[in-house]
Design an enzyme around this catalytic site. Structure first.
Site, mmCIF file in Angstrom:
data_model
loop_
_atom_site.group_PDB
_atom_site.id
_atom_site.type_symbol
_atom_site.label_atom_id
_atom_site.label_comp_id
_atom_site.label_asym_id
_atom_site.label_seq_id
_atom_site.Cartn_x
_atom_site.Cartn_y
_atom_site.Cartn_z
ATOM 1 C CE LYS A 195 26.986 20.614 11.056
ATOM 2 N NZ LYS A 195 26.166 21.845 11.028
ATOM 3 C CG HIS A 196 23.780 24.117 17.442
ATOM 4 N ND1 HIS A 196 22.749 23.218 17.256
ATOM 5 C CD2 HIS A 196 23.541 24.691 18.660
ATOM 6 C CE1 HIS A 196 21.947 23.244 18.306
ATOM 7 N NE2 HIS A 196 22.405 24.125 19.183
ATOM 8 C CD GLU A 269 21.530 9.945 23.499
ATOM 9 O OE1 GLU A 269 20.371 9.542 23.281
ATOM 10 O OE2 GLU A 269 22.170 9.628 24.504
ATOM 11 C CB CYS A 303 14.233 12.399 20.120
ATOM 12 S SG CYS A 303 14.797 12.916 21.752
HETATM 13 P P1 NAP Z 1 19.824 16.079 11.529
HETATM 14 O O1 NAP Z 1 19.372 16.609 10.232
HETATM 15 O O2 NAP Z 1 20.412 14.729 11.572
HETATM 16 O O3 NAP Z 1 20.874 17.143 12.106
HETATM 17 C C1 NAP Z 1 21.486 16.974 13.368
HETATM 18 C C2 NAP Z 1 22.884 17.544 13.303
HETATM 19 O O4 NAP Z 1 23.675 16.689 12.463
HETATM 20 C C3 NAP Z 1 22.949 18.925 12.648
HETATM 21 O O5 NAP Z 1 23.974 19.659 13.265
HETATM 22 C C4 NAP Z 1 23.293 18.607 11.207
HETATM 23 O O6 NAP Z 1 23.924 19.669 10.538
HETATM 24 C C5 NAP Z 1 24.241 17.452 11.408
HETATM 25 N N1 NAP Z 1 24.340 16.553 10.276
HETATM 26 C C6 NAP Z 1 23.344 16.092 9.492
HETATM 27 N N2 NAP Z 1 23.830 15.231 8.578
HETATM 28 C C7 NAP Z 1 25.164 15.156 8.792
HETATM 29 C C8 NAP Z 1 26.220 14.464 8.161
HETATM 30 N N3 NAP Z 1 26.000 13.641 7.145
HETATM 31 N N4 NAP Z 1 27.472 14.641 8.640
HETATM 32 C C9 NAP Z 1 27.724 15.481 9.683
HETATM 33 N N5 NAP Z 1 26.753 16.167 10.316
HETATM 34 C C10 NAP Z 1 25.488 16.011 9.882
HETATM 35 O O7 NAP Z 1 18.662 16.095 12.606
HETATM 36 P P2 NAP Z 1 17.706 17.296 12.971
HETATM 37 O O8 NAP Z 1 16.677 17.402 11.925
HETATM 38 O O9 NAP Z 1 18.495 18.509 13.292
HETATM 39 O O10 NAP Z 1 17.091 16.779 14.349
HETATM 40 C C11 NAP Z 1 16.000 15.930 14.407
HETATM 41 C C12 NAP Z 1 16.412 14.494 14.642
HETATM 42 O O11 NAP Z 1 17.194 14.412 15.846
HETATM 43 C C13 NAP Z 1 15.229 13.601 14.869
HETATM 44 O O12 NAP Z 1 15.430 12.372 14.236
HETATM 45 C C14 NAP Z 1 15.205 13.454 16.390
HETATM 46 O O13 NAP Z 1 14.522 12.327 16.853
HETATM 47 C C15 NAP Z 1 16.650 13.406 16.681
HETATM 48 N N6 NAP Z 1 16.894 13.723 18.088
HETATM 49 C C16 NAP Z 1 17.302 12.729 18.916
HETATM 50 C C17 NAP Z 1 17.481 12.987 20.260
HETATM 51 C C18 NAP Z 1 17.929 11.910 21.206
HETATM 52 O O14 NAP Z 1 18.298 12.235 22.314
HETATM 53 N N7 NAP Z 1 17.910 10.641 20.827
HETATM 54 C C19 NAP Z 1 17.245 14.273 20.751
HETATM 55 C C20 NAP Z 1 16.834 15.267 19.873
HETATM 56 C C21 NAP Z 1 16.665 14.986 18.529
HETATM 57 P P3 NAP Z 1 23.089 20.562 9.472
HETATM 58 O O15 NAP Z 1 21.993 21.207 10.215
HETATM 59 O O16 NAP Z 1 24.118 21.508 8.974
HETATM 60 O O17 NAP Z 1 22.599 19.611 8.421
#
Ligand code: NAP
Length: 495
Positions: A195-196, A269, A303
């Site tokens: 699920k991207h 992560e 991140c």
């Molecule tokens: P995000 O909004 O949390 O989205 C990440 C993924 O989770 C998306 O596929 C999103 O789908 C899904 N998602 C969001 N809320 C969800 C929920 N309640 N239930 C199920 N799925 C859900 O994060 P982002 O804005 O894409 O990415 C940025 C964040 O990722 C930052 O905080 C960054 O630091 C972190 N990150 C961490 C790492 C690591 O290795 N630690 C690496 C890269 C990024 P939708 O798009 O459909 O909402």
């Protein structure tokens, strides 16, 4: 990419390229629930952050379509888990070749969909190929049973797959994050459903197509075009056996609660607010330039970008000078231009969030150095340095996912460590000192999953990656990552 499927979807929706809706909020770029007969479905939009044009629209999959894919994945698992490891690794190797053959196409797709400079997108695809090479060469060794001497005739530990792994992934490294989660999982005999993030649906389909081209049996890797709620339902309905999430803490808390409630293996992560510590004996010019490079990785949306710059008083002025000088060398502009270093941020709501974080710092008395905004179109946010940031500012308390760099000046080592650990995050950290023994001593006191000394934090397939505190649970990459999604089975044999 699944061109046919994408075209079919696009024509079904009868929509052409158009300017993204100017309405505020995530929904403009992400999804809008619509009713289609009895089933609630949504539209997922692919919007170019540089042109602000809608490039494509997809209907989310219906519950029946999702169930059919899950049934196919379950069937595929039955064959894949019993395929000898060495045979499973043949398409893993081929996957790396596919990525290299199609590198330019994939890179341009990434750039168009989420705005990263194309040279960085090329590097991301290449790095994903390197990861395939790494697991193709090493996974058999990582999965070999480990013999343990006991009183029994034979005792060993076997590593067996768990089943279907749901990978929920973010848009910021839309290839790398998926490959990092999926390749070790499938090498271990699991199958993966992706699920991207909903702003990169074309990339999600392109990745599924790459697995197909590499020769994986149908059902070993599938992309689901679904909303977060539908992903949760897969967990709640016991349709998946394990979950890998890379994303925000908000998503981590929600998915963690569902997966925990169903006692599912989980790797999280999550976000980071990495400190970059510069001690009084550091090579300050090199530190300043590397710090700027680290902050601007992926136009600030990484991140493990350095996000808080903690500098000893005697080095602060020179560090700031070199940091800003390096920023001024970077070219901001069209991300498809190979000479561009900083592109737009991926979504309008991200740019709005950055503006609010910078405004908060200024309201709390911060002095800033801001680079000029070069273009009127595109979701650009020009790099900004916050001088002498104070702990009450959001640029220090929150994760800043874009090119804002707060500098904190400290008097000594103890103050530096206290400032570095004064965060709910614990992903990576950097320490700069010519005395590496001193830096290693301090590294022990840093609450993080990774410390880079005299360098910036960067992931590497050979090294485990992950965080402590609210930055996550578990590890990806290396043999540690591969062994997250296996049943570590003990077998004791007595005659
Ligand atoms: P995000 O909004 O949390 O989205 C990440 C993924 O989770 C998306 O596929 C999103 O789908 C899904 N998602 C969001 N809320 C969800 C929920 N309640 N239930 C199920 N799925 C859900 O994060 P982002 O804005 O894409 O990415 C940025 C964040 O990722 C930052 O905080 C960054 O630091 C972190 N990150 C961490 C790492 C690591 O290795 N630690 C690496 C890269 C990024 P939708 O798009 O459909 O909402």
């Amino acid at each position: 990419m699944k061109k046919k499927a994408a075209k079919k979807q696009a024509s079904k929706n009868k929509r052409t390229t158009k300017k993204a809706s100017p309405k505020k909020g995530v929904k403009t770029m992400k999804t809008k629930a619509i009713k289609s007969g009895k089933t609630e479905r949504s539209v997922i939009r692919s919007v170019n952050p540089y042109t602000e044009q809608v490039m494509n629209e997809f209907m989310t999959m219906s519950p029946a379509e999702v169930r059919a894919i899950m049934a196919r994945s379950r069937e595929a698992f039955a064959g894949w888990r019993d395929t000898p490891v060495i045979e499973r690794l043949s398409p893993v190797k081929k996957l790396g070749e596919v990525l290299r053959q199609e590198k330019r196409n994939y890179a341009e797709l990434i750039t168009r969909e989420m705005g990263k400079p194309v040279k960085d997108a090329m590097a991301e695809v290449e790095k994903s190929a390197t990861l395939c090479d790494y697991y193709a060469a090493n996974a058999e060794r990582f999965l070999a049973p480990e013999m343990v001497a006991t009183e029994a005739q034979k005792s060993y530990v076997a590593f067996e797959p768990l089943g279907i792994v749901l990978a929920v992934e973010p848009w910021n490294f839309p290839f790398w994050q998926v490959f990092r989660a999926a390749v070790p999982s499938v090498s271990a005999g699991n199958v993966v459903v992706l699920k991207h993030a909903s702003n990169v649906p074309m990339t999600a389909l392109a990745i599924e197509d790459a697995f197909k081209k590499a020769g994986f049996p149908d059902g070993v890797f599938k992309t689901l075009l679904i909303e977060p709620a539908a992903a949760m339902k897969l967990i709640d309905d016991d349709l998946v056996d394990a979950v890998a999430l890379t994303g925000s803490n908000r998503a981590g808390e929600a998915i963690g609660a569902h997966a925990g409630g169903k006692i599912k293996k989980l790797v999280l992560e999550l976000g980071g607010s990495d400190p970059f510590i510069v001690l009084d004996d550091a090579d300050v010019e090199k530190a300043g330039r590397t710090a700027a490079n680290s902050r601007m990785v992926n136009s600030g949306q990484s991140c493990i970008a350095a996000k808080r710059f903690i500098v000893m008083e005697s080095a602060a002025e020179e560090f700031t000078k070199h940091f800003i000088a390096r920023l001024r060398e970077m070219k901001i502009g069209d991300p498809l231009d190979e000479t561009t270093d900083i592109g737009p941020v991926a979504r309008k709501d991200i740019r709005d969030g950055l503006k609010a974080q910078l405004r908060d710092a200024k309201l709390k008395g911060a002095k800033t150095v801001e680079l000029p905004q070069p273009l009127s179109k595109g979701w650009f946010f020009a790099p900004a340095v916050v001088l002498k940031a104070t702990p009450n500012m959001k640029v220090l308390t929150d994760e800043v996912f874009g090119p804002i760099a707060p500098i904190v000046v400290v008097k000594n080592e103890d103050e530096a460590i206290a400032a570095a650990n004064n965060t709910e995050y614990g992903l990576g950290a950097a320490i700069w000192s010519k005395d590496t023994a001193r830096a290693e001593r301090l590294a022990k006191r840093i609450e993080s999953g990774f410390v880079a000394i005299n360098d910036m934090v960067r992931s590497d397939p050979r090294l485990p990656f992950g965080g402590v505190k609210k930055s996550g649970v578990g590890r990806e990459l290396s043999h540690f990552g591969l062994r997250e999604f296996v049943n570590i089975k003990t077998v004791v044999v007595k005659e």
